[in-house]
Design an enzyme around this catalytic site. Structure first.
Site, PDB file in Angstrom:
ATOM      1  N   ASP A 133     -34.053  27.978  45.095  1.00 15.42           N
ATOM      2  CA  ASP A 133     -33.288  26.894  45.718  1.00 15.42           C
ATOM      3  C   ASP A 133     -31.942  26.663  45.057  1.00 15.42           C
ATOM      4  OD1 ASP A 133     -34.457  25.730  43.320  1.00 15.42           O
ATOM      5  OD2 ASP A 133     -33.923  23.776  44.144  1.00 15.42           O
ATOM      6  N   ASP A 160     -39.167  30.787  42.536  1.00  9.93           N
ATOM      7  CA  ASP A 160     -38.827  29.700  41.631  1.00  9.93           C
ATOM      8  C   ASP A 160     -39.916  28.635  41.788  1.00  9.93           C
ATOM      9  OD1 ASP A 160     -37.180  27.953  39.971  1.00  9.93           O
ATOM     10  OD2 ASP A 160     -36.695  26.912  41.841  1.00  9.93           O
ATOM     11  N   ASP A 200     -39.777  24.614  40.505  1.00 15.58           N
ATOM     12  CA  ASP A 200     -39.293  23.275  40.831  1.00 15.58           C
ATOM     13  C   ASP A 200     -38.244  23.339  41.942  1.00 15.58           C
ATOM     14  OD1 ASP A 200     -40.745  21.901  38.685  1.00 15.58           O
ATOM     15  OD2 ASP A 200     -39.389  22.982  37.346  1.00 15.58           O
TER      16      ASP A 200
END
Length: 226
Positions: free
Chosen positions: A165, A7, A9
């Site tokens: 995240d 991922d 951001d």
């Protein structure tokens, strides 16, 4: 070799400060009160439309003005996409280690493709990734596993590990049948169950070992590293 997909951001980079600045420019242009950085961090993870809608709800803006707000955000963020954004400590070293070991690296993000490519370019990270897909492509948006499957396919198929995240990252990895590692220093809601991932970590120095464990067994047995 194996594919490692990240991922963007809240995983590879802390980009919330620039998103925060862009949103507050949009708010100021429309005579609305500013949002805090903490609020904006909580809005990140499901793509720009969700980010903008959450900001609109927070200030009581009408849904029928979404297109105007969305266009404003895309303009403001594009103009200041990499003023305060930085990779998390240890990320660049981890990417270098994976490359040295022959792993194929990719990015699977809900950030729009154009913004993703622009940010990776500004951070000099583009050459490190053989496949990059954003959330506005025809392959869907996480937690839909389709976009992750496509990234893996572009990396040559075979075994893969997802690192993210958020619940969206976990959902995409589970749907695509790949192990997933959860970065605890990102933007995930505090209510997210870290045990839903195969392992969770705070320190990027732990990641190569966790990836190797996941690849050797297909899972790291829910072991949590903090």
């Amino acid at each position: 070799m194996t594919a490692v997909i990240f991922d963007l951001d809240g995983t590879l980079v802390d980009s919330a400060p620039d998103m925060h600045a862009a949103l507050n420019r949009v708010l100021a242009e429309r005579g609305r009160p500013a949002l805090t950085l903490g609020q904006v961090r909580g809005f990140v993870g499901h793509g720009v439309p969700t980010l903008v809608r959450r900001a609109m709800v927070a200030v009581g803006a009408a849904e029928d003005s979404f297109d105007d707000w969305h266009d404003g955000y895309m303009r403001c963020y594009g103009e200041g996409i990499c003023e305060r954004t930085t990779p998390y400590p240890g990320v660049v070293e981890t990417l270098e280690l994976f490359a040295a070991r022959g792993h194929r690296l990719g990015v699977c993000t809900n950030k729009p493709q154009g913004l993703t490519e622009a940010l990776l370019d500004r951070l000099n990270l583009t050459p490190r990734f053989a496949a990059v897909l954003g959330g506005d492509t025809p392959f869907g948006r996480k937690p839909d596993p389709g976009v992750l499957r496509e990234v893996v396919a572009r990396l040559g198929g075979g075994p893969a590990v997802m690192i993210g995240d958020s619940a969206a990252d976990i959902g995409a990895a589970r749907g695509a049948g790949h192990p997933v590692l959860l970065f605890l220093g990102g933007y995930a809601d505090a209510a997210l169950d870290a045990g839903a991932a195969d392992a969770a970590f705070n320190d990027w120095a732990m990641v190569p070992g966790l990836v190797e464990a996941a690849l050797s067994s297909g899972t790291v047995s829910g072991r949590q590293v903090v």
